[in-house]
Design an enzyme around this catalytic site. Structure first.
Site, PDB file in Angstrom:
ATOM      1  CG  ASP A 134     -59.558  84.661  18.534  1.00 31.46           C
ATOM      2  OD1 ASP A 134     -58.776  84.363  17.556  1.00 31.46           O
ATOM      3  OD2 ASP A 134     -59.945  83.825  19.340  1.00 31.46           O
ATOM      4  CB  ALA A 162     -60.073  83.570  14.780  1.00 25.92           C
ATOM      5  CG  ASP A 163     -57.142  87.662  16.351  1.00 25.27           C
ATOM      6  OD1 ASP A 163     -58.166  88.064  15.512  1.00 25.27           O
ATOM      7  OD2 ASP A 163     -56.919  87.976  17.550  1.00 25.27           O
ATOM      8  CG  PHE A 164     -52.106  83.431  15.740  1.00 24.10           C
ATOM      9  CD1 PHE A 164     -50.641  84.178  15.364  1.00 24.10           C
ATOM     10  CD2 PHE A 164     -52.489  83.274  17.204  1.00 24.10           C
ATOM     11  CE1 PHE A 164     -50.224  84.638  16.497  1.00 24.10           C
ATOM     12  CE2 PHE A 164     -51.796  84.006  18.134  1.00 24.10           C
ATOM     13  CZ  PHE A 164     -50.519  84.422  17.757  1.00 24.10           C
ATOM     14  N   GLY A 167     -54.313  85.709   9.931  1.00 24.31           N
ATOM     15  CA  GLY A 167     -52.893  86.156   9.412  1.00 24.31           C
ATOM     16  C   GLY A 167     -52.329  85.298   8.482  1.00 24.31           C
TER      17      GLY A 167
END
Length: 365
Positions: A134, A162-164, A167
């Site tokens: 992230d 960033a990860d969310f 997704g």
């Protein structure tokens, strides 16, 4: 809304599981394929191996354990794909191909499959072979450069933004591919880079720096105006005032009996501005709780800066039913209009292995 859609999820950690969580909340059946060691998020990301990240991101899924290096389990994986609508994987480029379950293998058993590969830097290009997390994606996208303290040092967020976003972008692309298949009968291959998915969030900044040379986006939103600022309360908490439009600013000024401030709407928030100094004093004379109540009563774009523990009990959260508390787990709903998710939790490791293999073999229990 996605009832009847089956997704085979080969991902782990956070971006991929968040993708399929969003689809699960919309009614899709998610079959989570785990290695004999399990998703690392089951324990390694939290204090004392509690697996909180796993619990938060894997609600309402089924777990099957397969050793994808074993040819027998590879065959089982292909049989799962043959009966699925969507495949999601988050390995390095080329890994799924070497395991015999890449996109070319998948379309042989399910011609109209929707196959999404979710990585940090995409399937091709100068950085496709590199690992990342992230913090790296935020750095490369320019997002992190917009989060700096008063000394100009970047602030590392406690939320893996960033990860969310990756997704969310992946679930959006999968939904678009499902519409395409409905319209044309054709499947899709989706090469989704998390770093790529962040760039649209920088669209204003990129346009503005190209035209003006200014690095920080819309100037008036950068802690510079009295009407758009974070103010400290008497108990050293903070509230956000976002009264950009004249009507909201006027509502605020009238509510605090300071109509003389109305002409200072778009004035600069610095120590040379007497109105700004008066506003700081005003906010510092009431508690966080008092301003929170004020924000519910006066239509002026004022909101309390909530801590995580306070979000659960805020009137908006309760009224919209956004967080569910049960005896087992407290969790957020990724889609307010999702199907019923009550009482559905993250699966035990390999909980559905026997059931799913029996179904494949035609021995439904």
């Amino acid at each position: 809304m996605l009832e009847g859609i089956r997704v085979i999820d080969f991902s782990q950690y956070l971006p991929g599981p968040h993708t399929t969580l969003r689809l699960a909340d919309l009614g899709a059946e998610i079959i989570k394929v785990e290695s004999p060691f399990g998703d690392p998020a089951r324990g390694s990301l939290d204090e004392n191996g509690a697996g909180y990240v796993f619990l938060a991101q894997n609600r309402n899924k089924k777990s099957i354990v397969l050793n994808l290096k074993d040819t027998k389990d590879q065959a089982i994986a292909l049989k799962l794909i043959a009966e699925a609508d969507v495949v999601l994987e988050s390995f390095r480029p080329g890994v799924m191909d070497r395991l015999g379950i890449g996109y070319d293998d998948a379309i042989k058993v399910k011609k109209d499959i929707i196959y999404c590969s979710l990585t940090g830097y995409g399937q091709t290009g100068i950085m496709s072979h590199l690992g990342g997390h992230d913090l790296n994606y935020l750095s490369l996208s320019g997002m992190l450069s917009q989060l700096k303290d008063q000394n100009g040092r970047p602030v590392q967020p406690s939320n893996t933004i960033a990860d969310f976003v990756g997704g969310i972008s992946a679930s959006e692309s999968i939904l678009a591919a499902l519409v395409k298949r409905f319209n044309t009968g054709k499947g899709s291959y989706i090469d989704l880079s998390i770093t790529d998915s962040l760039l649209p969030l920088m669209s204003n900044h990129v346009t503005i720096v190209d035209a003006t040379g200014k690095e920080h986006g819309v100037d008036r939103l950068n802690n510079k105006l009295v009407c758009y600022y974070l103010y400290e309360t008497s108990d050293h908490r903070f509230v956000s005032l976002g009264a950009l439009e004249p009507k909201f600013w006027q509502n605020f000024c009238k509510a605090v009996r300071k109509e003389s401030w109305i002409p200072a709407h778009i004035s600069i928030a610095d120590e040379n501005n007497p109105i700004f100094e008066e506003m700081k004093e005003l906010f510092a004379n009431r508690t966080f709780a008092e301003w929170s109540q004020f924000s519910l009563e006066v239509d002026c774009c004022l909101a309390p800066l909530l801590e995580t523990s306070e979000v659960v009990n805020h009137p908006l959260t309760k009224d919209r039913g956004l967080i569910v508390k049960t005896d087992k787990q407290c969790y957020t709903l990724t889609n307010y209009h999702a199907l019923d998710t009550s009482g559905k939790f993250a699966p035990e490791f390999g909980q559905h292995t026997e059931q799913l293999i029996s179904q494949i073999e035609g021995k439904v229990k």
